[in-house]
Design an enzyme around this catalytic site. Sequence first.
Site, PDB file in Angstrom:
ATOM      1  N   LYS A 118      37.187  57.069  35.871  1.00  0.00           N
ATOM      2  CA  LYS A 118      36.474  56.560  36.968  1.00  0.00           C
ATOM      3  C   LYS A 118      36.205  57.820  37.929  1.00  0.00           C
ATOM      4  CE  LYS A 118      37.849  51.819  37.581  1.00  0.00           C
ATOM      5  NZ  LYS A 118      38.744  50.818  38.547  1.00  0.00           N
ATOM      6  N   LYS A 199      33.345  48.009  27.973  1.00  0.00           N
ATOM      7  CA  LYS A 199      34.020  46.659  28.482  1.00  0.00           C
ATOM      8  C   LYS A 199      33.550  46.190  29.643  1.00  0.00           C
ATOM      9  CE  LYS A 199      37.421  47.887  30.944  1.00  0.00           C
ATOM     10  NZ  LYS A 199      37.985  47.611  32.248  1.00  0.00           N
ATOM     11  N   LYS A 202      33.574  45.124  36.526  1.00  0.00           N
ATOM     12  CA  LYS A 202      32.973  44.320  37.781  1.00  0.00           C
ATOM     13  C   LYS A 202      32.182  45.428  38.347  1.00  0.00           C
ATOM     14  CE  LYS A 202      37.316  42.046  39.473  1.00  0.00           C
ATOM     15  NZ  LYS A 202      38.498  42.875  39.973  1.00  0.00           N
TER      16      LYS A 202
HETATM   17  P1  AMP Z   1      40.279  44.310  37.534  1.00  0.00           P
HETATM   18  O1  AMP Z   1      38.979  43.646  37.226  1.00  0.00           O
HETATM   19  O2  AMP Z   1      40.394  45.629  37.157  1.00  0.00           O
HETATM   20  O3  AMP Z   1      40.803  44.059  38.762  1.00  0.00           O
HETATM   21  O4  AMP Z   1      41.017  43.437  36.389  1.00  0.00           O
HETATM   22  C1  AMP Z   1      41.912  42.316  36.756  1.00  0.00           C
HETATM   23  C2  AMP Z   1      42.511  41.748  35.351  1.00  0.00           C
HETATM   24  O5  AMP Z   1      41.543  41.449  34.497  1.00  0.00           O
HETATM   25  C3  AMP Z   1      43.520  42.915  34.729  1.00  0.00           C
HETATM   26  O6  AMP Z   1      44.394  42.263  34.091  1.00  0.00           O
HETATM   27  C4  AMP Z   1      42.596  43.418  33.636  1.00  0.00           C
HETATM   28  O7  AMP Z   1      43.187  43.807  32.382  1.00  0.00           O
HETATM   29  C5  AMP Z   1      41.637  42.240  33.164  1.00  0.00           C
HETATM   30  N1  AMP Z   1      40.418  42.449  32.859  1.00  0.00           N
HETATM   31  C6  AMP Z   1      39.364  43.174  33.306  1.00  0.00           C
HETATM   32  N2  AMP Z   1      38.369  43.444  32.617  1.00  0.00           N
HETATM   33  C7  AMP Z   1      38.474  42.910  31.384  1.00  0.00           C
HETATM   34  C8  AMP Z   1      37.970  42.625  30.249  1.00  0.00           C
HETATM   35  N3  AMP Z   1      36.419  43.154  30.146  1.00  0.00           N
HETATM   36  N4  AMP Z   1      38.392  41.778  29.189  1.00  0.00           N
HETATM   37  C9  AMP Z   1      39.719  41.374  29.299  1.00  0.00           C
HETATM   38  N5  AMP Z   1      40.313  41.795  30.546  1.00  0.00           N
HETATM   39  C10 AMP Z   1      39.801  42.220  31.546  1.00  0.00           C
END
Ligand code: AMP
Length: 334
Positions: A118, A199, A202
């Site tokens: 990041k 991956k 967002k």
């Molecule tokens: P975040 O979007 O970083 O706030 O992630 C929130 C939750 O979603 C966390 O538990 C991440 O590990 C999960 N997560 C985010 N992106 C993915 C993805 N591409 N596949 C599976 N889990 C995800």
Amino acid sequence: MTIKKKPKVFSGIQPSHALHLGNYLGALKPWVESQNETDNVFCVVDLHSPTLLGDIDPKILAENSRSVAALYFAAGIDPEENIVFIQSHVPEHTEATWILSCATPLGWLNRMTQFKSKSQLVESVGTGLLTYPVLMAADILLYDTNRVPVGDDQRQHVELTRDIAMRFNNLFGDVFTIPEAVIPKLGARVMSFDEPETKMSKSIARSKAGHAVNLLDSEKQMKKTIMSAVTDSERETRFEHASKGVYNLLSLYQTLSGESKESIEAKFDGQGYGFLKKELLGIVIESLAPVQKRYAEIMDDRAELERILANGAQKAKERASVTLQRMKNATGVG
Ligand code: AMP
Ligand code: TRP
């Protein structure tokens, strides 16, 4: 008769931008599925959102926090049985972060792979981007958490939380419960539709159509994204032999349908990728339509949503303040 206490769970999602299928399958859905077996705290981690300066518009962050909380409930989190709150409403998180950061070696933070990747995205790297895993450790440790259900990308941060907790306990006495990550067997790492080596994320989805299916996308948008997903020029629908893009589509179908690999391979054998995409689209729509419907109802009753979140913050504070006091006593602060 002794009543066995339920394991304590803590998890959270950042309210930066729209939630996508990866967030749903890697986090939200597993939370919903195991909520009755555990004692849960689910947080909207808004203090994590400004770590990438410029990534999120301050004018929409507070609204996004409500929207993410509404999605927790829409996905099936029971507001009566679980504590759900917005992180910044419980200032114990930031106070605990400071104390923890003093016990966290800089080298441990420099090693975090998410920091490394990041920090390359922004011109000016704020200190918060480096120390963000300490805030995450505070989130988890304040609630005497046993289990942290997250997607695969958060495994390293939960490991770090364990290391910080053990070091703190060594230095100051037995203050923290040592948590462990719980990663779902399926859906822990959903790849993007346009670049299956990457991956689903967002911040990328925000500026790139075709990258992700967002939970609140219209059927038309979902169709566009899934039907234009990257595949290859073969007709290979066996998991073992499939290219990355096709593997991702097959895995998504498997996670959402609950069907076995064998029956999925039999279903798509020799059919061409158009059919796989159409079937996947169908099951994505079918899974998300009820979530979208409940989301609209919840967002319609804002007063009730605010009431639930205020109540959640109060209950969270009751628990967090006990742990923070333990931290202060142990370190002599106060
Ligand atoms: P975040 O979007 O970083 O706030 O992630 C929130 C939750 O979603 C966390 O538990 C991440 O590990 C999960 N997560 C985010 N992106 C993915 C993805 N591409 N596949 C599976 N889990 C995800
Ligand atoms: N860092 C996590 C992510 O980006 C979100 C998060 C913050 C979290 N605090 C947490 C997840 C505590 C689990 C437990 O996905």
